[in-house]
Write a protein that holds these residues in place. Structure first.
Motif, PDB file in Angstrom:
ATOM      1  N   ALA A  16       0.840  -1.200   0.000  1.00  0.00           N
ATOM      2  CA  ALA A  16       0.000   0.000   0.000  1.00  0.00           C
ATOM      3  C   ALA A  16       0.876   1.250   0.000  1.00  0.00           C
ATOM      4  O   ALA A  16       1.583   1.509   0.975  1.00  0.00           O
ATOM      5  CB  ALA A  16      -0.914  -0.002   1.215  1.00  0.00           C
ATOM      6  N   PRO A  17       0.830   2.023  -1.091  1.00  0.00           N
ATOM      7  CA  PRO A  17       1.577   3.281  -1.113  1.00  0.00           C
ATOM      8  C   PRO A  17       1.086   4.220  -0.014  1.00  0.00           C
ATOM      9  O   PRO A  17      -0.097   4.207   0.347  1.00  0.00           O
ATOM     10  CB  PRO A  17       1.249   3.864  -2.493  1.00  0.00           C
ATOM     11  CG  PRO A  17       0.723   2.720  -3.299  1.00  0.00           C
ATOM     12  CD  PRO A  17       0.092   1.774  -2.328  1.00  0.00           C
ATOM     13  N   GLY A  18       2.004   4.983   0.546  1.00  0.00           N
ATOM     14  CA  GLY A  18       1.626   5.977   1.546  1.00  0.00           C
ATOM     15  C   GLY A  18       1.463   5.465   2.957  1.00  0.00           C
ATOM     16  O   GLY A  18       1.135   6.222   3.854  1.00  0.00           O
ATOM     17  N   ARG A  19       1.666   4.174   3.163  1.00  0.00           N
ATOM     18  CA  ARG A  19       1.600   3.615   4.518  1.00  0.00           C
ATOM     19  C   ARG A  19       3.011   3.289   4.988  1.00  0.00           C
ATOM     20  O   ARG A  19       3.882   3.002   4.182  1.00  0.00           O
ATOM     21  CB  ARG A  19       0.761   2.332   4.535  1.00  0.00           C
ATOM     22  CG  ARG A  19      -0.712   2.642   4.512  1.00  0.00           C
ATOM     23  CD  ARG A  19      -1.572   1.498   4.945  1.00  0.00           C
ATOM     24  NE  ARG A  19      -1.155   0.760   6.118  1.00  0.00           N
ATOM     25  CZ  ARG A  19      -1.906   0.591   7.206  1.00  0.00           C
ATOM     26  NH1 ARG A  19      -3.086   1.154   7.289  1.00  0.00           N
ATOM     27  NH2 ARG A  19      -1.484  -0.130   8.204  1.00  0.00           N
ATOM     28  N   PRO A  20       3.241   3.285   6.289  1.00  0.00           N
ATOM     29  CA  PRO A  20       4.562   2.886   6.778  1.00  0.00           C
ATOM     30  C   PRO A  20       4.740   1.371   6.661  1.00  0.00           C
ATOM     31  O   PRO A  20       3.766   0.622   6.726  1.00  0.00           O
ATOM     32  CB  PRO A  20       4.548   3.321   8.247  1.00  0.00           C
ATOM     33  CG  PRO A  20       3.104   3.408   8.620  1.00  0.00           C
ATOM     34  CD  PRO A  20       2.354   3.739   7.358  1.00  0.00           C
ATOM     35  N   GLU A  31       9.200   3.389   0.286  1.00  0.00           N
ATOM     36  CA  GLU A  31       8.195   4.300  -0.269  1.00  0.00           C
ATOM     37  C   GLU A  31       6.783   3.736  -0.192  1.00  0.00           C
ATOM     38  O   GLU A  31       5.828   4.381  -0.613  1.00  0.00           O
ATOM     39  CB  GLU A  31       8.540   4.687  -1.718  1.00  0.00           C
ATOM     40  CG  GLU A  31       8.395   3.566  -2.724  1.00  0.00           C
ATOM     41  CD  GLU A  31       9.613   2.650  -2.849  1.00  0.00           C
ATOM     42  OE1 GLU A  31       9.609   1.822  -3.778  1.00  0.00           O
ATOM     43  OE2 GLU A  31      10.543   2.739  -2.019  1.00  0.00           O
ATOM     44  N   PHE A  32       6.626   2.543   0.341  1.00  0.00           N
ATOM     45  CA  PHE A  32       5.307   1.944   0.517  1.00  0.00           C
ATOM     46  C   PHE A  32       5.296   1.153   1.812  1.00  0.00           C
ATOM     47  O   PHE A  32       6.332   0.908   2.414  1.00  0.00           O
ATOM     48  CB  PHE A  32       4.942   1.034  -0.672  1.00  0.00           C
ATOM     49  CG  PHE A  32       5.935  -0.071  -0.905  1.00  0.00           C
ATOM     50  CD1 PHE A  32       5.873  -1.253  -0.177  1.00  0.00           C
ATOM     51  CD2 PHE A  32       6.936   0.073  -1.850  1.00  0.00           C
ATOM     52  CE1 PHE A  32       6.786  -2.274  -0.388  1.00  0.00           C
ATOM     53  CE2 PHE A  32       7.858  -0.944  -2.069  1.00  0.00           C
ATOM     54  CZ  PHE A  32       7.789  -2.125  -1.340  1.00  0.00           C
ATOM     55  N   GLU A  35      -0.956  -2.834   3.657  1.00  0.00           N
ATOM     56  CA  GLU A  35      -2.352  -2.521   3.927  1.00  0.00           C
ATOM     57  C   GLU A  35      -2.864  -3.395   5.062  1.00  0.00           C
ATOM     58  O   GLU A  35      -2.594  -4.590   5.109  1.00  0.00           O
ATOM     59  CB  GLU A  35      -3.153  -2.803   2.651  1.00  0.00           C
ATOM     60  CG  GLU A  35      -4.595  -2.443   2.711  1.00  0.00           C
ATOM     61  CD  GLU A  35      -5.275  -2.725   1.379  1.00  0.00           C
ATOM     62  OE1 GLU A  35      -6.238  -3.512   1.395  1.00  0.00           O
ATOM     63  OE2 GLU A  35      -4.827  -2.191   0.354  1.00  0.00           O
TER      64      GLU A  35
END
Length: 161
Positions: A16-20, A31-32, A35
């Motif tokens: 999941a992009p934008g998640r730690p 960078e991802f 989820e």
């Protein structure tokens, strides 16, 4: 001879992009992330399931359902500690953990010692009793195509006499 129990755990989460990216309680520079309802720590989830399985206590979803808002974003080491406490309450202690993370990228070998130390601390084990291996899926299937991450774990528990 003390009673021995072996537990096996497995988990998978979508990329999941934008998640730690959290593995074994350690933030991975990437960078991802993964989820999930909690922090999506696929490694901690696999070890939690292995401990629960060894004790025939079901799986992580039975104890921490993803339909319960209180677990949203939760640190997965909370789940791990819960599983360990449940085993201890039944008279067992954790002997060792052997685990594998399967992920195409990023390369994780630089994180091994930190992950082992973090897991050992959460589990009350000497770091020499916590094994963490890293593999790729050789570009096969969802993990190999970079769409998911997977973890597997085996634990040994011993009855306390």
């Amino acid at each position: 001879m003390a009673e021995l129990r072996i537990g096996q755990g497995w988990d998978v989460h979508r990329i999941a992009p934008g998640r730690p990216m959290i593995l074994g309680g350690v933030a991975i520079e990437c960078e991802f992330g993964l989820e999930g309802h909690s922090d999506a720590d696929v490694l901690a989830h696999a070890i939690t399931d292995a401990i629960l399985g060894a004790m025939a206590l079901g799986d992580i979803g039975m104890h921490f359902p993803d339909t319960d808002p209180q677990w949203r974003g939760c640190d997965s080491l909370v789940f791990l500690r819960h599983a360990l406490k449940s085993a201890e309450e039944k008279g067992f202690r954790l002997v060792n953990v052997d685990s594998t993370v399967i992920l195409e990228r990023p390369k994780l070998k630089g994180y091994r010692d930190g992950i082992r130390a973090r897991l050992a601390g959460a589990l009350g084990l000497d770091v020499s009793r916590v094994s963490v291996k890293f593999k790729t899926a050789e570009r096969v299937g969802p993990v190999g195509e970079g769409r998911a991450a997977e973890a597997q774990a085996v634990v040994l528990l011993e009855g306390v006499v």
